[in-house]
Design an enzyme around this catalytic site. Structure first.
Site, PDB file in Angstrom:
ATOM      1  N   HIS A   8       0.843  -1.195   0.000  1.00 16.31           N
ATOM      2  CA  HIS A   8       0.000   0.000   0.000  1.00 16.31           C
ATOM      3  C   HIS A   8       0.880   1.246   0.000  1.00 16.31           C
ATOM      4  O   HIS A   8       1.579   1.515   0.978  1.00 16.31           O
ATOM      5  CB  HIS A   8      -0.875  -0.044   1.255  1.00 16.31           C
ATOM      6  CG  HIS A   8      -1.839   1.067   1.382  1.00 16.31           C
ATOM      7  ND1 HIS A   8      -1.792   1.985   2.408  1.00 16.31           N
ATOM      8  CD2 HIS A   8      -2.892   1.425   0.599  1.00 16.31           C
ATOM      9  CE1 HIS A   8      -2.791   2.846   2.270  1.00 16.31           C
ATOM     10  NE2 HIS A   8      -3.471   2.531   1.189  1.00 16.31           N
ATOM     11  N   HIS A  50      -0.807  10.234  -3.277  1.00 14.74           N
ATOM     12  CA  HIS A  50      -2.073   9.687  -2.790  1.00 14.74           C
ATOM     13  C   HIS A  50      -3.288  10.556  -3.059  1.00 14.74           C
ATOM     14  O   HIS A  50      -4.381  10.055  -3.284  1.00 14.74           O
ATOM     15  CB  HIS A  50      -1.996   9.389  -1.286  1.00 14.74           C
ATOM     16  CG  HIS A  50      -3.270   8.812  -0.755  1.00 14.74           C
ATOM     17  ND1 HIS A  50      -4.152   9.550  -0.003  1.00 14.74           N
ATOM     18  CD2 HIS A  50      -3.828   7.596  -0.912  1.00 14.74           C
ATOM     19  CE1 HIS A  50      -5.191   8.786   0.297  1.00 14.74           C
ATOM     20  NE2 HIS A  50      -5.030   7.596  -0.239  1.00 14.74           N
TER      21      HIS A  50
HETATM   22 CA    CA Z   1      -4.818   3.818  -3.206  1.00 12.42          CA
END
Ligand code: CA
Length: 309
Positions: A8, A50
């Site tokens: 992630h 992000h």
């Molecule tokens: Ca993502």
């Protein structure tokens, strides 16, 4: 079979998210897939960051004062790539400038930079050619509707860039993910992409997006998704319920998705921010992997997820 481990935002439990060192570290730790969140700059470059905003992960406010919008935020779309390339990246902060995850790596001006999708795909080529394991990618189209209102078709640019690196066929080691259901359908049915697609599932209370996340989790909703997608990326807490006595009960979403042939890759497994009802990371993994049979997991801590398996 063990679930695939999706890094992630890289190994964001250890190094600032979405930086090249974090991606290389994630591979070294044994991650199977590297995630890329993708946003467009003013000159239509694709960067890996992000949010559509830059202020919580970089020194943009100090470096370019006066360039915020009326809401006080600094948008990647308002800067050319050359400008963004000058920014120093740090671990994520909240709106007050405090670390979002206080126990994580704290940067003191080390030369972490925002990079392009192309640069990261070049890294993946290098890892594939020099490494000992396969490596896949897991790009996310961020806020496609917002980008369209800003005058750019983000999805089309991403598909072109992926194709430039040879990611075009269903068998290729890539999952393309998005929260916007209409966009996922567009990718498959209008743009004709053959890539594996994952519908991310949030909560209807999180954002004004038109996607109906509650309906999506029913058998009928999942059956409809299966016309378009290969899998779903649900929020961890959609998979279980905590009873009054503290016991944890399967909500059935994984089984309903499997019944439609969809793989299930929940987010986000964090050792420093365990989801409600769990007090131990391995206990969380035991439940998700052994009881629910998830097919993959997004984690900020690839090493901890792999160690257990
Ligand atoms: Ca993502």
């Amino acid at each position: 079979m063990r679930p695939i481990v999706i890094a992630h935002r890289g190994a964001s439990g250890y190094l600032p998210e979405h930086t090249i060192p974090a991606k290389a570290l994630a591979y070294a730790m044994g991650a199977d897939y590297l995630e890329q969140d993708i946003v467009a700059t003013r000159d239509d470059a694709l960067i890996v960051v992000h949010d559509i905003h830059l202020d919580l992960v970089s020194d943009v406010a100090r470096r370019y004062p006066g360039r915020a919008r009326e809401d006080g935020r600094y948008y990647a779309r308002d800067f050319d790539l050359a400008e963004i390339a000058t920014l120093k990246v740090h671990e994520r902060t909240n709106a007050k400038g405090e670390p979002a995850f206080p126990g994580r790596f704290q940067s003191n001006g080390e030369p972490f930079r925002i990079h392009t999708l192309g640069r990261e795909l070049e890294l993946v080529v290098t890892l594939r050619e020099n490494g000992t394991r396969p490596i896949g990618i897991y790009p996310e189209i961020k806020d496609p509707q917002w980008h369209r209102e800003e005058g750019v078709d983000l999805t089309r640019l991403v598909l072109e860039e992926l194709a430039r690196f040879g990611y075009e066929a269903h068998r290729d080691p890539v999952y393309l993910q998005c929260f916007d259901e209409r966009e996922v359908r567009r990718i498959r049915h209008d743009l004709g992409s053959k890539l594996k697609l994952v519908q991310l599932i949030g909560e209807d209370s999180w954002s004004p997006e038109p996607t109906d996340f509650a309906a999506m989790q029913t058998s009928a909703g999942l059956e409809k998704l299966a016309e378009t997608c290969d899998g779903i990326g649900p929020w961890l807490q959609q998979l279980y319920e905590v009873r009054g006595d503290g016991s944890i009960v399967d909500q059935g979403l994984v089984a309903r998705a499997h019944a439609q042939g969809l793989v299930v890759h929940p987010y986000t497994f964090r050792t420093d921010a365990l989801p409600h009802g769990f007090s131990d990371f391995d206990e969380l993994l035991d439940f998700m992997v052994d009881e629910l049979n998830i097919d993959g997991l997004f984690t900020d801590f690839p090493d901890a997820a792999i160690r257990r398996q």
